[in-house]
Design an enzyme around this catalytic site. Structure first.
Site, PDB file in Angstrom:
ATOM      1  N   SER A   5      -7.239   1.805  13.317  1.00  0.00           N
ATOM      2  CA  SER A   5      -6.414   1.814  14.634  1.00  0.00           C
ATOM      3  C   SER A   5      -6.786   2.961  15.691  1.00  0.00           C
ATOM      4  O   SER A   5      -6.512   2.556  16.987  1.00  0.00           O
ATOM      5  CB  SER A   5      -5.028   2.167  14.386  1.00  0.00           C
ATOM      6  OG  SER A   5      -4.104   1.235  13.205  1.00  0.00           O
ATOM      7  N   ARG A  36       2.745   6.260  -2.610  1.00  0.00           N
ATOM      8  CA  ARG A  36       3.674   7.145  -3.285  1.00  0.00           C
ATOM      9  C   ARG A  36       3.597   7.360  -4.810  1.00  0.00           C
ATOM     10  O   ARG A  36       3.678   8.617  -5.214  1.00  0.00           O
ATOM     11  CB  ARG A  36       5.076   6.349  -3.094  1.00  0.00           C
ATOM     12  CG  ARG A  36       6.376   6.968  -3.692  1.00  0.00           C
ATOM     13  CD  ARG A  36       7.566   6.297  -3.280  1.00  0.00           C
ATOM     14  NE  ARG A  36       7.798   4.901  -3.706  1.00  0.00           N
ATOM     15  CZ  ARG A  36       8.469   4.486  -4.801  1.00  0.00           C
ATOM     16  NH1 ARG A  36       8.603   5.506  -5.603  1.00  0.00           N
ATOM     17  NH2 ARG A  36       8.393   3.468  -5.064  1.00  0.00           N
ATOM     18  N   TYR A  89      -4.881   3.931   9.321  1.00  0.00           N
ATOM     19  CA  TYR A  89      -4.858   4.690  10.442  1.00  0.00           C
ATOM     20  C   TYR A  89      -6.296   5.105  11.396  1.00  0.00           C
ATOM     21  O   TYR A  89      -6.520   4.883  12.544  1.00  0.00           O
ATOM     22  CB  TYR A  89      -4.237   5.993  10.273  1.00  0.00           C
ATOM     23  CG  TYR A  89      -3.593   6.798  11.343  1.00  0.00           C
ATOM     24  CD1 TYR A  89      -3.572   6.156  12.834  1.00  0.00           C
ATOM     25  CD2 TYR A  89      -2.947   7.864  11.147  1.00  0.00           C
ATOM     26  CE1 TYR A  89      -2.701   6.996  13.811  1.00  0.00           C
ATOM     27  CE2 TYR A  89      -2.212   8.554  12.177  1.00  0.00           C
ATOM     28  CZ  TYR A  89      -2.112   8.233  13.601  1.00  0.00           C
ATOM     29  OH  TYR A  89      -1.577   8.710  14.340  1.00  0.00           O
ATOM     30  N   ALA A 145      -7.130   8.976  20.421  1.00  0.00           N
ATOM     31  CA  ALA A 145      -6.940   8.915  21.954  1.00  0.00           C
ATOM     32  C   ALA A 145      -7.457  10.246  22.665  1.00  0.00           C
ATOM     33  O   ALA A 145      -6.803  10.728  23.356  1.00  0.00           O
ATOM     34  CB  ALA A 145      -5.631   8.667  22.146  1.00  0.00           C
ATOM     35  N   ASP A 194       0.700  -1.016  -0.023  1.00  0.00           N
ATOM     36  CA  ASP A 194      -0.083   0.086   0.011  1.00  0.00           C
ATOM     37  C   ASP A 194       1.014   1.443  -0.030  1.00  0.00           C
ATOM     38  O   ASP A 194       0.772   2.434  -0.663  1.00  0.00           O
ATOM     39  CB  ASP A 194      -0.828  -0.066   1.128  1.00  0.00           C
ATOM     40  CG  ASP A 194      -2.176  -1.201   1.275  1.00  0.00           C
ATOM     41  OD1 ASP A 194      -2.216  -1.595   0.159  1.00  0.00           O
ATOM     42  OD2 ASP A 194      -2.705  -1.408   2.203  1.00  0.00           O
ATOM     43  N   GLY A 195       2.078   1.307   0.692  1.00  0.00           N
ATOM     44  CA  GLY A 195       2.741   2.178   0.790  1.00  0.00           C
ATOM     45  C   GLY A 195       3.383   2.748  -0.658  1.00  0.00           C
ATOM     46  O   GLY A 195       3.484   4.055  -1.052  1.00  0.00           O
ATOM     47  N   LYS A 226       1.751  15.411  24.466  1.00  0.00           N
ATOM     48  CA  LYS A 226       1.267  16.463  24.646  1.00  0.00           C
ATOM     49  C   LYS A 226       0.128  16.456  23.857  1.00  0.00           C
ATOM     50  O   LYS A 226      -0.056  16.473  22.548  1.00  0.00           O
ATOM     51  CB  LYS A 226       2.080  17.463  24.240  1.00  0.00           C
ATOM     52  CG  LYS A 226       3.425  17.626  25.291  1.00  0.00           C
ATOM     53  CD  LYS A 226       2.926  18.191  26.616  1.00  0.00           C
ATOM     54  CE  LYS A 226       4.246  18.769  27.468  1.00  0.00           C
ATOM     55  NZ  LYS A 226       3.866  19.086  28.848  1.00  0.00           N
TER      56      LYS A 226
END
Length: 278
Positions: free
Chosen positions: A183, A72, A180, A202, A67-68, A148
């Site tokens: 995830s 690209r 992502y 998160a 996939d990368g 942070k």
């Protein structure tokens, strides 16, 4: 008919298969253009057939990688050129065939026994200007300092959708829903749907949950922690730091990504790969 060839550069098996594909197409009488980065890692290709990915003017691009590698290609090509992905990655959600199927797939492509699968992309505007690549998978707005959190407010069609304190915010296409976004707790979205997933990364508040909205929606994101820089990441391929006051707007791109497909199968192909992933 003219073909482009791009291979994963860090895997010898991918480069060797790229040369075999190149040789097959040349012997079959077709014009072939090989990505200059691929040639740099395997110099056996004829130099007359080598050109930068940005200059590809071909009918199809054969991508040997994961996939990368496909992402690209998408970020660097200027035209909407159909991609045939041969999986040399880990899971290869974007690829169509495995290496042992490569030449059978090429024969079907040459014979015209295929169809084109079009996928939506997202376009990002920074202070009203589009200066970054379109996203096939996702646009991620991330904290500039690991550990942070950032304080974001985001709007959908001008209406306040949520205000979050989190590690970031992910805006994903259906294509990117297996990456992502998943995830971060987002759902798997059937790639045939024209929708967008918004997934906080998160978040502190448990009430800040992923949501699915129509793809034509305009999403505006504002950073409320003006003392803190943020990072804009697109498809895991492009990164840039943004000033805290940067106004971020995400819309449906007028461009689409085109994939060569031989079946309309979504299930169990995607669900099986998800199981393998987890």
């Amino acid at each position: 008919m003219k073909f482009g060839i791009v291979a994963r550069r860090d895997k010898k098996a991918a480069l060797k298969l790229a040369y075999r594909v190149y040789d097959f197409l040349k012997v079959s009488g077709y014009d072939v253009c090989v990505d200059s980065d691929t040639h740099r890692h395997l110099p056996e290709f004829q130099e007359a057939d080598v050109c930068p990915l940005e200059d590809f003017d071909v009918d199809f691009i054969i991508v040997i990688g994961g996939d990368g590698t496909i992402l690209r290609v998408e970020h660097r090509t200027k035209r909407e050129i159909p991609i045939l992905g041969i999986n040399m990655g880990t899971l290869g959600f974007l690829t169509e065939v495995e290496p042992h199927e490569a030449f059978f797939a090429l024969s079907k492509l040459i014979e015209g026994d295929y169809h084109i699968d079009e996928r939506i992309k997202l376009r990002t505007y920074l202070n009203g200007e589009n200066t970054v690549p379109d996203a096939l998978n996702e646009v991620a707005i991330l904290t500039g300092i690991p550990g942070k959190i950032i304080h974001l407010r985001y709007y959908i069609e001008g209406g306040l959708a949520d205000e979050i304190r989190a590690d970031g915010l992910i805006v994903s296409t259906p294509t990117g829903s297996t990456g992502y976004s998943m995830s971060a707790g987002g759902p798997f979205v059937d790639p045939r749907l024209d929708v967008v997933v918004i997934a906080p990364l998160a978040p502190i508040a448990l009430s800040s949950r992923p949501m699915i909205i129509p793809s034509y929606s305009t999403i505006d994101v504002r950073n409320l922690a003006l003392e803190r820089e943020i990072i804009l990441a697109i498809d895991g391929q492009f990164y840039t730091y943004l000033k805290p006051e940067t106004e971020i707007t995400i819309k449906l791109s007028p461009r689409r990504t085109k994939f060569v497909r031989f079946t309309d199968e979504v299930y169990p192909k995607y669900t099986a790969r998800l199981k393998n992933r987890f």
